[in-house]
Design a protein around this motif. Structure first.
Motif, mmCIF file in Angstrom:
data_model
loop_
_atom_site.group_PDB
_atom_site.id
_atom_site.type_symbol
_atom_site.label_atom_id
_atom_site.label_comp_id
_atom_site.label_asym_id
_atom_site.label_seq_id
_atom_site.Cartn_x
_atom_site.Cartn_y
_atom_site.Cartn_z
ATOM 1 N N ARG A 168 0.830 -1.206 0.000
ATOM 2 C CA ARG A 168 0.000 0.000 0.000
ATOM 3 C C ARG A 168 0.861 1.252 0.000
ATOM 4 N N LEU A 169 0.659 2.083 -0.991
ATOM 5 C CA LEU A 169 1.321 3.381 -1.064
ATOM 6 C C LEU A 169 0.235 4.450 -1.201
ATOM 7 N N GLY A 170 0.062 5.026 -2.409
ATOM 8 C CA GLY A 170 -0.991 6.017 -2.588
ATOM 9 C C GLY A 170 -0.850 7.171 -1.624
ATOM 10 N N VAL A 171 -1.956 7.567 -1.009
ATOM 11 C CA VAL A 171 -1.949 8.719 -0.116
ATOM 12 C C VAL A 171 -1.088 8.471 1.122
ATOM 13 N N PHE A 172 -0.939 7.202 1.543
ATOM 14 C CA PHE A 172 -0.147 6.912 2.736
ATOM 15 C C PHE A 172 1.349 7.098 2.491
ATOM 16 N N ASP A 173 1.741 7.145 1.232
ATOM 17 C CA ASP A 173 3.144 7.413 0.915
ATOM 18 C C ASP A 173 3.581 8.763 1.476
ATOM 19 N N LEU A 174 2.667 9.733 1.548
ATOM 20 C CA LEU A 174 3.025 11.042 2.102
ATOM 21 C C LEU A 174 3.519 10.892 3.539
ATOM 22 N N LEU A 175 2.754 10.191 4.362
ATOM 23 C CA LEU A 175 3.129 9.987 5.761
ATOM 24 C C LEU A 175 4.455 9.239 5.858
ATOM 25 N N TYR A 176 4.592 8.158 5.102
ATOM 26 C CA TYR A 176 5.791 7.331 5.202
ATOM 27 C C TYR A 176 7.022 8.050 4.663
ATOM 28 N N ASP A 177 6.854 8.800 3.579
ATOM 29 C CA ASP A 177 7.966 9.552 2.999
ATOM 30 C C ASP A 177 8.467 10.612 3.975
ATOM 31 N N ILE A 263 -7.586 24.912 -3.365
ATOM 32 C CA ILE A 263 -6.913 25.658 -4.441
ATOM 33 C C ILE A 263 -5.877 24.768 -5.119
ATOM 34 N N LEU A 264 -5.089 24.057 -4.317
ATOM 35 C CA LEU A 264 -4.080 23.167 -4.892
ATOM 36 C C LEU A 264 -4.722 22.086 -5.759
ATOM 37 N N GLU A 265 -5.843 21.536 -5.289
ATOM 38 C CA GLU A 265 -6.527 20.508 -6.077
ATOM 39 C C GLU A 265 -7.026 21.080 -7.400
ATOM 40 N N ALA A 266 -7.588 22.289 -7.356
ATOM 41 C CA ALA A 266 -8.117 22.916 -8.570
ATOM 42 C C ALA A 266 -7.038 23.099 -9.626
ATOM 43 N N PHE A 267 -5.820 23.389 -9.178
ATOM 44 C CA PHE A 267 -4.708 23.597 -10.115
ATOM 45 C C PHE A 267 -3.844 22.345 -10.291
ATOM 46 N N LYS A 268 -4.358 21.209 -9.757
ATOM 47 C CA LYS A 268 -3.663 19.920 -9.876
ATOM 48 C C LYS A 268 -2.242 19.968 -9.300
ATOM 49 N N LEU A 269 -2.111 20.645 -8.156
ATOM 50 C CA LEU A 269 -0.815 20.779 -7.494
ATOM 51 C C LEU A 269 -0.724 19.935 -6.224
ATOM 52 N N SER A 270 -1.756 19.116 -5.997
ATOM 53 C CA SER A 270 -1.779 18.255 -4.816
ATOM 54 C C SER A 270 -2.558 16.992 -5.163
ATOM 55 N N PRO A 271 -2.167 15.842 -4.615
ATOM 56 C CA PRO A 271 -2.907 14.602 -4.874
ATOM 57 C C PRO A 271 -4.135 14.452 -3.976
ATOM 58 N N LEU A 272 -4.282 15.341 -3.009
ATOM 59 C CA LEU A 272 -5.381 15.208 -2.052
ATOM 60 C C LEU A 272 -6.680 15.726 -2.666
ATOM 61 N N ASN A 334 1.975 11.598 -6.759
ATOM 62 C CA ASN A 334 2.803 12.786 -6.934
ATOM 63 C C ASN A 334 2.407 13.832 -5.896
ATOM 64 N N GLN A 335 3.337 14.193 -5.019
ATOM 65 C CA GLN A 335 3.007 15.103 -3.920
ATOM 66 C C GLN A 335 2.803 16.539 -4.369
ATOM 67 N N LEU A 337 2.971 20.317 -4.861
ATOM 68 C CA LEU A 337 3.496 21.397 -4.039
ATOM 69 C C LEU A 337 3.761 20.965 -2.600
ATOM 70 N N LEU A 338 3.111 19.868 -2.175
ATOM 71 C CA LEU A 338 3.291 19.394 -0.797
ATOM 72 C C LEU A 338 4.730 18.924 -0.552
ATOM 73 N N ARG A 339 5.416 18.499 -1.587
ATOM 74 C CA ARG A 339 6.811 18.088 -1.429
ATOM 75 C C ARG A 339 7.689 19.269 -1.023
ATOM 76 N N ILE A 340 7.356 20.456 -1.539
ATOM 77 C CA ILE A 340 8.095 21.661 -1.159
ATOM 78 C C ILE A 340 7.765 22.027 0.292
ATOM 79 N N ALA A 341 6.487 21.864 0.660
ATOM 80 C CA ALA A 341 6.061 22.211 2.030
ATOM 81 C C ALA A 341 6.776 21.362 3.074
#
Length: 345
Positions: A168-177, A263-272, A334-335, A337-341
């Motif tokens: 399992r990766l997907g959204v949980f990859d954010l936490l683990y990464d 806003i991030l979702e609208a501009f496809k800058l976040s997977p959430l 793909n994280q 903009l969250l990768r920068i955060a």
């Protein structure tokens, strides 16, 4: 018995394939994605095909005792893909199972069918109000199942909570990464809400129960989740503790954070997507009393157990999926903009 597992190359699919084989059953996998698990390639029958293709479906259900329908287009897919796969694909499978005299049909739905509820725990007879294309499609897929149940088919509908475990990766990859990189992890709101998860092995057990118990018991709808869970903050903190950097879960103001993520979702800058960020700060748990009473379901893993088990698998297999991304549960999302955060935590 001989099982057809749709979505056999996916996260739940491969865990279920291994589980069924360990219990001595024959398995056929049907998936649009290439089946690429060396440990199972020569132990099962593999059909690469689309559940929206009736010819593929009819071929795959011949000689099958139990269909376990796990295949679905997940929320990051387009609405068109979601509706055609999750509704029409389900109907194709039900029609084919009926035509080929398949004994049982087990449909893996989702607690997303409950939408954003106003009370907890949730019971199987609570109102259904899906959020977004995925939640709505899951409701309509259940309606197709109910139609065939009324015609005399044995159809089990399982509504699992978000499940984790090996692969399992997907959204949980954010936490683990973030945990692996020695970062704290942000949470929408205080994190004091109770958010039930599920270990994939416990879900596999529930599926096998529906395949083996008397039809009169399993011909219904069941919530499936962990029995032991605390708050989201406490359960997710267990992963950071396991990483060993002394980092903490960090709560963020709920309304501004959700507005920012929209806003991030609208501009496809976040997977959430909406259902994730609008429920992450809310209580989210279902009653598993019916499954316990009727099926004898007895989950082995708590939220913490499941998350840490998944994290350990993540660490052991990090090189297998490094620099990969996609929209399924088997690859990191793909994280954006969250990768920068991440640098601020």
């Amino acid at each position: 018995m001989k099982f057809l597992v749709t979505g056999g190359a996916g996260f739940l699919g491969i865990n279920l394939v291994r589980y069924l084989k360990s219990h001595g059953h024959d398995v056929v996998s049907l998936d649009i994605v290439h089946f690429d698990y060396p440990d199972m390639n020569d132990k099962i029958s593999i059909i690469t095909g689309d559940i929206r293709d009736k010819k593929n479906v009819d071929e795959s259900t011949k000689g099958i005792d139990v269909v376990v329908h796990t295949a679905a287009a997940l929320p990051l897919y387009s609405p068109e893909e979601i509706f055609s796969t999750d509704i029409e694909g389900t109907k194709n499978l039900l029609e084919s199972a009926e035509k080929n005299n398949v004994g049982r049909f087990i449909h893996i739905s989702s607690t997303a069918v409950y939408g954003i509820p106003d009370h907890h725990p949730l019971y199987e007879d609570d109102k259904l109000e899906g959020v977004g294309s995925y939640g709505k499609a899951k409701i309509q897929a259940e309606q197709e199942c109910n139609n065939f149940r009324k015609k005399g088919m044995c159809v089990s509908i399982l509504r699992p909570k978000s499940f984790v475990g090996p692969e399992r990766l997907g959204v949980f990859d954010l936490l683990y990464d973030w945990a692996h990189d020695g970062k704290g992890f942000p949470m929408i709101g205080s994190g004091n809400n109770r958010y039930q998860l599920l270990d994939v092995e416990d879900l596999c057990e529930a599926i096998l129960l529906c395949a083996t118990l008397d039809k009169s018991k399993v011909n219904g709808t069941f919530n499936i989740g962990a029995k032991v869970f605390t708050t989201m903050k406490e359960d997710y903190q267990a992963v950071l503790d396991s990483a060993g950097f002394g980092k903490k879960i960090i709560g963020l103001p709920e309304k501004p954070t959700i507005a920012f993520l929209k806003i991030l979702e609208a501009f496809k800058l976040s997977p959430l997507y909406k259902w994730v960020y609008e429920t992450a700060s809310k209580d989210s748990f279902v009653s598993i009393e019916k499954a316990e009473r009727v099926l004898g379901y007895s989950p082995k893993y708590s939220n913490k157990d499941a998350l840490i088990r998944n994290y350990k698998w993540y660490i052991e297999h990090l090189n297998d999926f490094k620099n990969k991304s996609g929209v399924s549960h088997r690859v990191p999302w793909n994280q954006g903009l969250l990768r920068i955060a991440k640098v601020f935590f």
